[in-house]
Structure formats: structure tokens, C-alpha cells
Design a protein around this motif. Structure first.
Motif, PDB file in Angstrom:
ATOM      1  N   ALA A 168      83.970  15.179  50.378  1.00 12.46           N
ATOM      2  CA  ALA A 168      83.908  16.180  49.305  1.00 12.46           C
ATOM      3  C   ALA A 168      84.672  17.449  49.651  1.00 12.46           C
ATOM      4  N   ALA A 225      84.113  14.871  39.498  1.00 12.43           N
ATOM      5  CA  ALA A 225      83.096  15.864  39.167  1.00 12.43           C
ATOM      6  C   ALA A 225      82.261  15.388  37.984  1.00 12.43           C
ATOM      7  N   LEU A 248      80.244  17.731  44.627  1.00 16.81           N
ATOM      8  CA  LEU A 248      80.762  16.384  44.894  1.00 16.81           C
ATOM      9  C   LEU A 248      80.070  15.706  46.072  1.00 16.81           C
TER      10      LEU A 248
END
Ligand code: GDP
Length: 302
Positions: free
Chosen positions: A293, A262, A84
Motif C-alpha cells: 500500500a 481505492a 489501501l
């Protein structure tokens, strides 16, 4: 800070529950990997991201001879955070003013709420904010916005029944003249046809550039984190029409579909991995947080 993280965690745990409980006292074997892959896909990560995460997980488990379920969870969390991280993006306020920011999104996505939160965030950083009300059709919405602006010391440019592009043009000009830090241009979320909507937002963008050749400096799309895979179609359509610079993903305090980020990071369904500036984690004025993230992966995987 801990309270919104807790809320994000509670929200995401609607899937996370099944995710985190999967690791407790389990045997680390192919069955576990398959269950994890299914759970990720259920959380709307898309098949590609789920498979790529699991491939990485299998490798680490083999290399490090991991036999403990809880350690598997930690490694998956690390891998998800890495996956991420490319989406992390900070909104840079240290640029020539006014920073003209166009905000798009379908009705109900959380556009108005997010704009309010953003105005406050920018003000807290000593930037004066001017808002252009793009929805010239709904009088009630416009009046509400003007009233809200009055209470919060945000200038709102609105015009009854006018051309939204003209309102945007005026707002940018006025922002320049009045030394505003940020001009936010709201756009309508629902029009008779989807095609019409895209034509209108494109026109607004063109007209903004006539007021300031370097503008808009940011084009943000607000998406509802509950939308799941359809969010990808929205990102694609708006990106194609406008060239997005970033996303605001709302309602992550109550969704089982947080994995959608994602999917964005993986470029699922041909979507460009558009960076995420903020996430919405509640209806309150402070419930807009920068996307980090590590925090997100932590909220999803404990
Ligand atoms: P718009 O039509 O895109 O302008 O959407 P609104 O800003 O009016 O939001 C639609 C609904 O979603 C409202 O009830 C908001 O309070 C709610 N909402 C917006 N953002 C969030 C969020 O991050 N979390 C939650 N739980 N609700 C949100």
C-alpha cells in the motif's frame, strides 16, 4: 526494484500528474480540496473513497493548521496508504503442498502473462510448479503454453478439446503424485456467454475439490488495471461464482485508473474488498510485484 516502481509511478502519473501538480504553490483552501476530490474520482477511486479520503484530509489540515501544499500532498498520501493497507496480502507458500491455485479472469486481462510470472516466482522459492491449461478450445494457446512450460521447466497438463474440469482434476492428482509445490489451474476467459463462463469456472472448482477436498486453496482473479469501474463488476461476478481469495491487478504501469484499488478497498458498488496479492507493472517476466500500500500510494502521490 526502483525501476518497476518508477514505471508504476510513470503509469499512475497519467492521473498522478494532475494530482501532484495540484499541490505546487497552492493556497490550501476549499478549492484545493474540491479539485483533489475531482482528481481522485477521475482516477477511478469512486465517489465514496474520494469523499472519505478528503474528509480525513480536511480534518488533518484543520487540526495541524497545514498551510503548505506539499504537506497536504504528504498527508493525502498517508491517508491513501492507510485506506489501501487492508488490501495487502502475502501469498503463503508455507502450507501443505500442493497448493492448488485456480486462476480466473476475462480474456486479455493478463492471465497468461501473470501465470508465467507466478510460475517463475514460485520456482525461485524452490517450489515445483505444475500448470493445468484450462483453455481446451484454442489449440494455438495450448501449444504455446506447453512450449513455454518446456522452456521454463514447468509441467503443463493440457488436453485437446477436453473438458477443462477434467484437465484440472488430472492436474491436481498429478501434482499430488509428483510432489509439486504449487498447482496452478488456468481457466478460459471467453466463452459463448458470460453465464456459460461462470458455470464452467464453478464446475472446475467443484471438480478440483473432488481431487482434493481442501482445494482449491486459492482462487485468484486477474483484472486489467485499465478496466476502471467495470473491474468492480468483474470482481463481484467472479467472487459470487467462486469465492475469490485474492486479486492480481495488471497493467498498472500504463493506466490512469490506478485509483480502482481505492474503490475496491472502499467496497464500492457492493464489492467485497478482496485482497490484492500482486500487481503487474510490465510485460516482462519480473514485472509482477507484491502489492504494498505504501509503495502504491507513493507512486500515485509522489
Ligand atoms: P490473457 O488473455 O488474460 O491470458 O492475457 P495475456 O496474458 O495474453 O495479456 C494480454 C496482453 O497484456 C499481452 O500483450 C501482455 O503482454 C499484456 N500484459 C499483461 N500484463 C501486463 C502488465 O502488467 N503490464 C503491461 N504493460 N502489459 C501487460
Amino acid at each position: 526494484k526502483s525501476s518497476w516502481l518508477a514505471r508504476l509511478k510513470t503509469g499512475l502519473s497519467r492521473t498522478g500528474q494532475s494530482l501532484t501538480t495540484l499541490f505546487v504553490g497552492v493556497k490550501v483552501d476549499e478549492d484545493l480540496f474540491e479539485e483533489l476530490e475531482t482528481a481522485l474520482i477521475m482516477a477511478d477511486t469512486g465517489v465514496d473513497a474520494a469523499q472519505s479520503l478528503l474528509k480525513g484530509l480536511r480534518e488533518r489540515v484543520r487540526q495541524e493548521r497545514i498551510e503548505d501544499g506539499d504537506r497536504v500532498r504528504q498527508v493525502l498520501r498517508e491517508l491513501l496508504a492507510e485506506h489501501l493497507r487492508p488490501l495487502e496480502r502475502r501469498f503463503d507458500l508455507d502450507r501443505p503442498a500442493p497448493i492448488v491455485t485456480m486462476i480466473a479472469g476475462v480474456n486479455g486481462a493478463g492471465k497468461t502473462t501473470s501465470i508465467g510470472k507466478l510460475a517463475r516466482t514460485f520456482q525461485q522459492q524452490d517450489r515445483r510448479v505444475l500448470l493445468a491449461a484450462g483453455d481446451t478450445f484454442r489449440a494455438a494457446a495450448r501449444e504455446q503454453l506447453v512450449e513455454w512450460g518446456r522452456r521454463n521447466d514447468v509441467t503443463v497438463i493440457a488436453q485437446e478439446g477436453g473438458d477443462p474440469a477434467a484437465v484440472a482434476f488430472d492436474a491436481v492428482k498429478s501434482g499430488q503424485a509428483r510432489g509439486m509445490g504449487v498447482v496452478m489451474v488456468d481457466t478460459a476467459g471467453r466463452l459463448p456467454t458470460q453465464l456459460h463462463l461462470m458455470e464452467e469456472v464453478k464446475k472446475i472448482k467443484r471438480v478440483i475439490a473432488k481431487a482434493d477436498a481442501s482445494a482449491p486453496h486459492e482462487v485468484l482473479l486477474v483484472i486489467d488495471g485499465n478496466t476502471g469501474q467495470n473491474a468492480l463488476a468483474q470482481i463481484k461476478a467472479f467472487d459470487q461464482a467462486l469465492g475469490l481469495t485474492g486479486l492480481i491487478v495488471t497493467k498498472l504501469d500504463g493506466t490512469a485508473k490506478g485509483g480502482i484499488l481505492a474503490a475496491v478497498a472502499a467496497g464500492a458498488q457492493g464489492v467485497r474488498p478482496v485482497p490484492v496479492y500482486w500487481i503487474g507493472v510490465g510485460e516482462g517476466i519480473d514485472d509482477l510485484q507484491p502489492f504494498v500500500a505504501d509503495e502504491f500510494a507513493g507512486a500515485l502521490l509522489g
